[in-house]
Design an enzyme around this catalytic site. Structure first.
Site, PDB file in Angstrom:
ATOM      1  N   HIS A 146     -21.251  89.622 117.772  1.00 36.68           N
ATOM      2  CA  HIS A 146     -22.359  88.823 118.290  1.00 36.68           C
ATOM      3  C   HIS A 146     -23.689  89.564 118.181  1.00 36.68           C
ATOM      4  O   HIS A 146     -24.723  88.964 117.889  1.00 36.68           O
ATOM      5  CB  HIS A 146     -22.083  88.450 119.753  1.00 36.68           C
ATOM      6  CG  HIS A 146     -23.096  87.537 120.347  1.00 36.68           C
ATOM      7  ND1 HIS A 146     -23.140  86.186 120.071  1.00 36.68           N
ATOM      8  CD2 HIS A 146     -24.114  87.780 121.217  1.00 36.68           C
ATOM      9  CE1 HIS A 146     -24.149  85.641 120.737  1.00 36.68           C
ATOM     10  NE2 HIS A 146     -24.746  86.576 121.438  1.00 36.68           N
ATOM     11  N   GLU A 150     -30.202  79.696 118.737  1.00 40.13           N
ATOM     12  CA  GLU A 150     -29.079  80.452 119.304  1.00 40.13           C
ATOM     13  C   GLU A 150     -27.892  79.532 119.537  1.00 40.13           C
ATOM     14  O   GLU A 150     -28.013  78.302 119.510  1.00 40.13           O
ATOM     15  CB  GLU A 150     -29.490  81.102 120.636  1.00 40.13           C
ATOM     16  CG  GLU A 150     -29.899  82.556 120.519  1.00 40.13           C
ATOM     17  CD  GLU A 150     -28.712  83.504 120.276  1.00 40.13           C
ATOM     18  OE1 GLU A 150     -27.556  83.023 120.203  1.00 40.13           O
ATOM     19  OE2 GLU A 150     -28.951  84.702 120.159  1.00 40.13           O
ATOM     20  N   HIS A 189     -24.371  79.008 122.218  1.00 34.26           N
ATOM     21  CA  HIS A 189     -23.682  79.386 123.455  1.00 34.26           C
ATOM     22  C   HIS A 189     -22.348  78.650 123.469  1.00 34.26           C
ATOM     23  O   HIS A 189     -22.064  77.852 124.364  1.00 34.26           O
ATOM     24  CB  HIS A 189     -24.539  79.057 124.680  1.00 34.26           C
ATOM     25  CG  HIS A 189     -24.696  80.217 125.606  1.00 34.26           C
ATOM     26  ND1 HIS A 189     -24.632  80.112 126.971  1.00 34.26           N
ATOM     27  CD2 HIS A 189     -24.892  81.540 125.361  1.00 34.26           C
ATOM     28  CE1 HIS A 189     -24.805  81.302 127.535  1.00 34.26           C
ATOM     29  NE2 HIS A 189     -24.962  82.181 126.564  1.00 34.26           N
ATOM     30  N   ASN A 190     -21.536  78.955 122.466  1.00 33.76           N
ATOM     31  CA  ASN A 190     -20.319  78.187 122.219  1.00 33.76           C
ATOM     32  C   ASN A 190     -19.177  78.524 123.167  1.00 33.76           C
ATOM     33  O   ASN A 190     -18.657  77.656 123.869  1.00 33.76           O
ATOM     34  CB  ASN A 190     -19.878  78.397 120.766  1.00 33.76           C
ATOM     35  CG  ASN A 190     -20.942  77.999 119.771  1.00 33.76           C
ATOM     36  OD1 ASN A 190     -21.790  77.154 120.054  1.00 33.76           O
ATOM     37  ND2 ASN A 190     -20.930  78.615 118.602  1.00 33.76           N
ATOM     38  N   HIS A 191     -18.769  79.785 123.179  1.00 29.77           N
ATOM     39  CA  HIS A 191     -17.638  80.173 124.030  1.00 29.77           C
ATOM     40  C   HIS A 191     -17.917  79.924 125.506  1.00 29.77           C
ATOM     41  O   HIS A 191     -17.077  79.358 126.211  1.00 29.77           O
ATOM     42  CB  HIS A 191     -17.270  81.639 123.788  1.00 29.77           C
ATOM     43  CG  HIS A 191     -16.573  81.884 122.482  1.00 29.77           C
ATOM     44  ND1 HIS A 191     -17.100  81.482 121.288  1.00 29.77           N
ATOM     45  CD2 HIS A 191     -15.392  82.486 122.192  1.00 29.77           C
ATOM     46  CE1 HIS A 191     -16.264  81.833 120.299  1.00 29.77           C
ATOM     47  NE2 HIS A 191     -15.226  82.440 120.822  1.00 29.77           N
ATOM     48  N   ARG A 216     -36.357  81.935 126.699  1.00 30.13           N
ATOM     49  CA  ARG A 216     -36.884  83.277 126.966  1.00 30.13           C
ATOM     50  C   ARG A 216     -37.100  84.059 125.673  1.00 30.13           C
ATOM     51  O   ARG A 216     -37.986  84.924 125.607  1.00 30.13           O
ATOM     52  CB  ARG A 216     -35.954  84.035 127.918  1.00 30.13           C
ATOM     53  CG  ARG A 216     -35.949  83.478 129.322  1.00 30.13           C
ATOM     54  CD  ARG A 216     -35.281  84.423 130.309  1.00 30.13           C
ATOM     55  NE  ARG A 216     -33.924  84.769 129.922  1.00 30.13           N
ATOM     56  CZ  ARG A 216     -32.859  84.002 130.158  1.00 30.13           C
ATOM     57  NH1 ARG A 216     -32.992  82.835 130.767  1.00 30.13           N
ATOM     58  NH2 ARG A 216     -31.657  84.399 129.792  1.00 30.13           N
ATOM     59  N   GLN A 251     -22.600  83.270 132.327  1.00 31.34           N
ATOM     60  CA  GLN A 251     -23.740  83.446 133.210  1.00 31.34           C
ATOM     61  C   GLN A 251     -24.016  82.159 133.987  1.00 31.34           C
ATOM     62  O   GLN A 251     -23.630  81.071 133.578  1.00 31.34           O
ATOM     63  CB  GLN A 251     -24.986  83.816 132.398  1.00 31.34           C
ATOM     64  CG  GLN A 251     -24.776  84.960 131.428  1.00 31.34           C
ATOM     65  CD  GLN A 251     -24.368  84.500 130.038  1.00 31.34           C
ATOM     66  OE1 GLN A 251     -23.774  83.447 129.864  1.00 31.34           O
ATOM     67  NE2 GLN A 251     -24.684  85.302 129.047  1.00 31.34           N
ATOM     68  N   ASP A 302     -36.293  89.619 126.060  1.00 28.28           N
ATOM     69  CA  ASP A 302     -35.430  88.850 126.953  1.00 28.28           C
ATOM     70  C   ASP A 302     -34.134  89.605 127.185  1.00 28.28           C
ATOM     71  O   ASP A 302     -33.589  90.235 126.265  1.00 28.28           O
ATOM     72  CB  ASP A 302     -35.146  87.492 126.296  1.00 28.28           C
ATOM     73  CG  ASP A 302     -33.871  86.846 126.793  1.00 28.28           C
ATOM     74  OD1 ASP A 302     -33.036  86.479 125.944  1.00 28.28           O
ATOM     75  OD2 ASP A 302     -33.715  86.711 128.017  1.00 28.28           O
ATOM     76  N   SER A 304     -26.900  88.629 133.889  1.00 26.92           N
ATOM     77  CA  SER A 304     -27.601  87.743 134.818  1.00 26.92           C
ATOM     78  C   SER A 304     -28.829  87.167 134.122  1.00 26.92           C
ATOM     79  O   SER A 304     -29.527  87.850 133.382  1.00 26.92           O
ATOM     80  CB  SER A 304     -28.021  88.521 136.068  1.00 26.92           C
ATOM     81  OG  SER A 304     -26.897  89.103 136.701  1.00 26.92           O
ATOM     82  N   ASN A 313     -28.896  82.921 114.040  1.00 29.72           N
ATOM     83  CA  ASN A 313     -27.803  83.470 114.817  1.00 29.72           C
ATOM     84  C   ASN A 313     -26.511  83.247 114.041  1.00 29.72           C
ATOM     85  O   ASN A 313     -26.395  82.294 113.277  1.00 29.72           O
ATOM     86  CB  ASN A 313     -27.757  82.746 116.176  1.00 29.72           C
ATOM     87  CG  ASN A 313     -26.561  83.140 117.011  1.00 29.72           C
ATOM     88  OD1 ASN A 313     -26.390  84.297 117.360  1.00 29.72           O
ATOM     89  ND2 ASN A 313     -25.725  82.180 117.345  1.00 29.72           N
TER      90      ASN A 313
END
Length: 689
Positions: A33, A77, A79-81, A100, A225, A253, A296, A507
Site C-alpha cells: 500500500h 485514493e 478505501h477498499n478493505h 486531507r 479508522q 496528512d 486516527s 493509487n
C-alpha cells in the site's frame, strides 16, 4: 506481519535486531500500500509531465494550472478493505483522507467523485455493504461541505466480498502558493494538529496490502479508522488559515501508517526526531508503537520555523483543535523516535522510506473472450433487460443522498460529466472505467477508459487537463493478475499519450479478493479526469431535431451489458481512435450540436438518456446497432444536417413523438414512456431496502 525475508534483510543491513517500533514501521511503510513494490517499475512508464503540470506524482496531491490565478490540487485514493469490514466508517474515512490529501497542499477542497464497484444486489450482504458505503460517503461529504458531483456504479459478481470504494478530490489554490509535503530545512519543528490519537486504525497500511479472509469483519475491525466530519471541517478551516500566513513550510496528512508514515515520508529529504510522548492522546497507556502507527483520522502534520510554533498553536485553538509540538527536522538522514527519553527507533531514513526491495512476479497472458452466441429473446425484451441492468438504470437513490450544490459552484451535474463554475471558466469532471471490457482486453479496455472519460468531457466542449488513477487488482502473485496489471498500465499510458494528457497521481490497491466468497475482482483501473472549457449547461435535444451517429460501430458484445444479461459472449472493443473525440468537442464548442457518448448499453442506452421519445431507423443488424459497445461513438442532435458539415455521420432519426420507436431490420419495436420508466427505475426500486 513483516515477511521473514524482509526482516532478515533488515537485520543484515542494520547489523542488529529491530525494536518493536522499528518492525512496525517497516511492516507498514514497506507494505504494498505504501511502497508500490509490485508496480513502481510499471508506473514509471506513464506520462506525468505537461505544460500545465506544476507538481506531478509523489506528493499528497498533484498541482495543475487551471488559469494564471488558479491551480487545481487533485488526488485519488481507495478505501477498499476497510469498506468491506466496516462499510460506513471505511467509506467515510476514505472521503476524509482524500480531502486531507488535497488540503495538505494548501488547497481548498471543492469537489468529490466516487467510482464504486459492488457485487450483485440480489445478495443481502452486498445490499448491506452498498447501503452503508453510500451513507458513509454522503454523510461525511455533506458534513464537511464538499459536494460529490460525479460518480460511477458498477455491479459485478467479482466484487462480492471485496467492494471497491475509490474517491477523487479536487481543490483550488493559487499557482504560487501551494504547499508541498517535503520538509525544507533542518531546525524546523513538526507540529501535529487535529484529533487526539487513539488505537483506531492500527496496522491499516499493512491490512490494505493483503486479501480478505473469512473472519475479516471481526478480526480486522480494529484496522478500520473511525471518522469525525465535524472535526474535519474545523481542520480544513484551520489549515487554510495557517497556509494563508505563508509560514507553513510543508504539510502532510496523517493517513496510511499514521504518524510514522507521515513524519518519515515528510522528513525524507533530511531527517527527523519524533518525541512520541508529546503526542496528544485520546486513550491512556498507549505504547510508542501504538502512538506511531495508529491511523486516527482528522490529523495533519506541518513544518514551521521554531518561532512560528506558537502562532500555529493559536490558530489551532481558535478552531477548537488540539495541537502538539512533536518533533524537529535534523540534518542527519536518520529517523529517530524517542519516548520519555528512551530511543525506541533509530533508522536510516532512506531505508525506511523508499528502501523496500521491489517484487518481481511471473506473468501469464490469457484469452477470456468467447464466440458470440446470438440471444433468442425478442429484441424488445432484450432492450428492456439492458435498460433495467443496474449499470444502465437510474441511480437516483444514491445521488439524492449527496449534497451536490454546496459551495454554489455546480452548473450542470447530469449526463456525461459534471460542470462547475471556476472563475469565468468551466471545470469539467468525469470518472470511471469498464471492468468487464478490461478483463477481456486489459490493454485496450484501459485505453478505452481514457478515451471514454475524454469523450464525456468532449460532450461539454472541454479539453482534458489531467488524469488520476486508482489501479485496483487482485493479488499480483497470480501470474494472470500481474499480466492484467502490466497490460492495463501500458494501455493507460498509451492512450494518455495519444490524447496528450498527463497522469499526475493516483493509487494502487492490490490483493482485492475474498476467501469468503471465493472471488477475485476484475481488473479495475478506475480513472478520474479533469478538464477545462467554457461554461455551458447540458440541455436535452428539442423535438424535431435530427439524431445522428458519429463513429463506426463494430459487433462488440463481449463484456457488454447485453453480455451481462444474456451471457452472449463475443469480442470486446478494440482501442478507439481518439480523433473523433476532438471532432465532437469542436461541434459542441461551436454550439452546433447536443451530444452524448456511447458506452454501457450502447446506442439503446444513449437514446433512452437523451431522446426517450424519438423515431429511429436502423438498417444494420438490430443487435449490433442497439447493443454494441464500440468506443469512440457519439449520438448527436442537430437542428438540420448542415450543422454537421465536414463531419462523417449517419442520420438515424428524429426527436419527438409519443414513444421510442425503433424501426429495425425486419421489425418495429415501440418502447412506451411507461415501459421506459419502469425499466430505468428498476435499480432505484431495488436499492430502496
Amino acid at each position: 506481519m513483516l515477511p521473514a525475508q524482509d526482516l532478515e534483510l533488515l537485520r543484515k543491513t542494520l547489523g542488529r535486531d529491530l525494536t518493536d517500533v522499528e518492525i512496525a514501521c517497516f511492516e507498514n511503510l514497506w507494505s504494498e500500500h505504501c511502497s508500490y513494490r509490485s508496480t513502481k517499475t510499471l508506473l514509471r512508464t506513464l506520462p506525468t509531465t505537461g505544460s500545465e503540470v506544476l507538481l506531478g506524482p509523489g506528493d499528497d496531491a498533484a498541482i495543475v494550472r487551471f488559469s494564471d490565478t488558479c491551480a487545481l490540487a487533485i488526488g485519488m485514493e481507495s478505501h477498499n478493505h476497510p469498506s468491506y469490514v466496516d462499510p460506513y466508517d471505511g467509506a467515510a474515512t476514505g472521503v476524509g483522507g482524500i480531502v486531507r490529501d488535497v488540503l495538505s497542499m494548501g488547497a481548498r477542497p471543492i469537489a468529490l467523485m466516487d467510482p464504486l464497484y459492488f457485487g450483485p444486489l440480489a445478495s443481502e450482504k452486498n445490499r448491506y455493504l452498498f447501503e452503508h458505503v453510500v451513507a458513509g460517503i454522503g454523510d461525511y461529504g455533506n458534513c464537511i461541505g464538499v459536494p460529490v458531483v460525479r460518480g460511477e456504479l458498477v455491479f459485478d459478481p467479482s466484487y462480492s466480498g471485496n467492494p471497491l470504494v475509490n474517491v477523487v478530490c479536487v481543490g483550488t489554490v493559487k499557482p504560487d502558493r501551494y504547499i508541498t509535503a517535503r520538509v525544507k530545512r533542518p531546525g524546523s519543528h513538526l507540529v501535529l494538529i487535529g484529533s487526539s490519537t487513539g488505537r483506531d486504525g492500527l496496522g491499516g497500511a499493512s491490512f490494505a496490502s493483503r486479501d480478505l479472509a473469512e473472519d475479516a469483519e471481526a478480526a480486522d475491525r480494529p484496522s478500520v479508522q473511525v471518522g469525525d466530519p465535524y472535526t474535519e471541517k474545523l481542520l480544513i478551516d484551520a489549515i487554510l488559515a495557517m497556509a494563508e500566513t505563508g509560514k507553513v513550510l510543508s504539510c502532510r496528512d496523517l493517513g496510511a501508517a499514521g504518524l510514522a508514515g507521515a513524519s518519515s515520508e515528510m522528513a525524507s529529504t533530511f531527517g527527523a526526531v519524533i518525541y512520541a510522548d508529546r503526542v496528544h492522546l485520546r486513550e491512556t497507556g498507549m505504547t510508542p508503537r501504538e502512538i506511531m502507527l495508529a491511523e486516527s483520522q482528522e490529523r495533519m502534520l506541518i513544518e514551521v520555523a521554531p518561532e512560528d510554533v506558537a502562532l500555529m498553536g493559536e490558530i489551532a485553538e481558535k478552531y477548537d483543535l488540539r495541537w502538539s509540538d512533536i518533533g524537529e527536522v535534523i540534518e542527519e538522514p536518520r529517523y529517530i523516535v524517542k519516548f520519555h527519553g528512551e530511543t525506541v527507533a533509530d533508522l536510516p531514513i532512506d531505508l525506511l522510506v523508499g528502501g523496500a526491495p521491489l517484487c518481481a512476479w511471473d506473468k501469464k497472458p490469457y484469452s477470456a473472450e468467447t464466440p458470440f452466441v446470438r440471444p433468442t429473446m425478442p429484441v424488445k425484451d432484450l432492450a428492456l433487460a439492458v435498460l433495467s441492468h443496474p449499470d444502465v438504470a437510474r441511480k437516483n437513490w444514491v445521488y439524492e443522498q449527496y449534497d451536490k450544490d454546496v459551495q454554489l459552484q455546480s452548473v450542470s451535474l447530469v449526463h456525461d460529466a459534471a460542470v462547475l463554475r471556476l472563475e469565468d471558466k468551466a471545470l469539467v469532471l468525469s470518472c470511471g472505467c469498464n471492468p468487464r471490457h478490461i478483463y477481456l482486453k486489459p490493454f485496450e479496455g484501459t485505453a478505452n477508459a481514457v478515451i471514454e472519460n475524454a469523450s464525456n468531457l468532449a460532450c461539454l466542449g472541454a479539453d482534458p487537463l489531467c488524469i488520476v488513477d486508482c489501479l485496483n487488482f487482485a493479488s499480483p502473485e497470480h501470474p494472470e493478475t500481474y499480466w492484467q496489471l502490466e497490460q492495463s498500465i501500458l494501455g493507460l499510458g498509451d492512450a494518455a499519450r495519444k490524447i496528450e494528457t498527463p497522469i499526475v497521481g493516483g493509487n494502487v490497491s492490490l490483493y482485492n479478493e475474498s476467501d469468503e466468497f471465493g472471488t477475485q475482482i476484475k481488473p479495475t483501473p478506475s480513472l478520474g479526469m479533469v478538464g477545462r472549457g467554457e461554461i455551458r449547461r447540458w440541455t436535452a435535444p428539442k423535438s424535431g431535431e435530427k439524431l445522428a451517429l458519429i463513429g463506426k460501430t463494430e459487433p462488440d458484445f463481449g463484456g457488454s451489458v447485453l453480455d451481462a444479461v444474456t451471457g452472449c459472449g463475443g469480442s470486446a472493443p478494440a482501442m478507439a481512435d481518439p480523433a473523433v473525440v476532438a471532432v465532437v468537442r469542436d461541434l459542441v464548442r461551436e454550439g452546433r450540436t447536443t451530444a452524448t457518448d456511447l458506452s454501457r448499453g450502447g446506442l439503446l442506452a444513449a437514446l433512452a438518456k437523451i431522446a426517450p421519445r424519438a423515431d429511429v431507423t436502423l438498417t444494420g443488424d438490430p443487435l449490433e446497432e442497439l447493443f454494441s459497445e464500440t468506443y469512440g461513438r457519439f449520438l448527436v442532435a442537430v437542428p438540420d444536417e448542415s450543422a454537421l458539415a465536414g463531419v462523417e455521420y449517419r442520420i438515424i432519426g428524429t426527436v419527438g413523438g409519443d414513444a421510442l420507436t425503433l424501426r429495425l431490420k425486419g421489425e418495429t419495436v415501440v418502447i412506451t414512456p411507461e415501459e421506459l420508466e419502469t425499466a430505468l427505475s428498476t435499480t432505484t426500486r431495488t436499492m430502496r431496502f
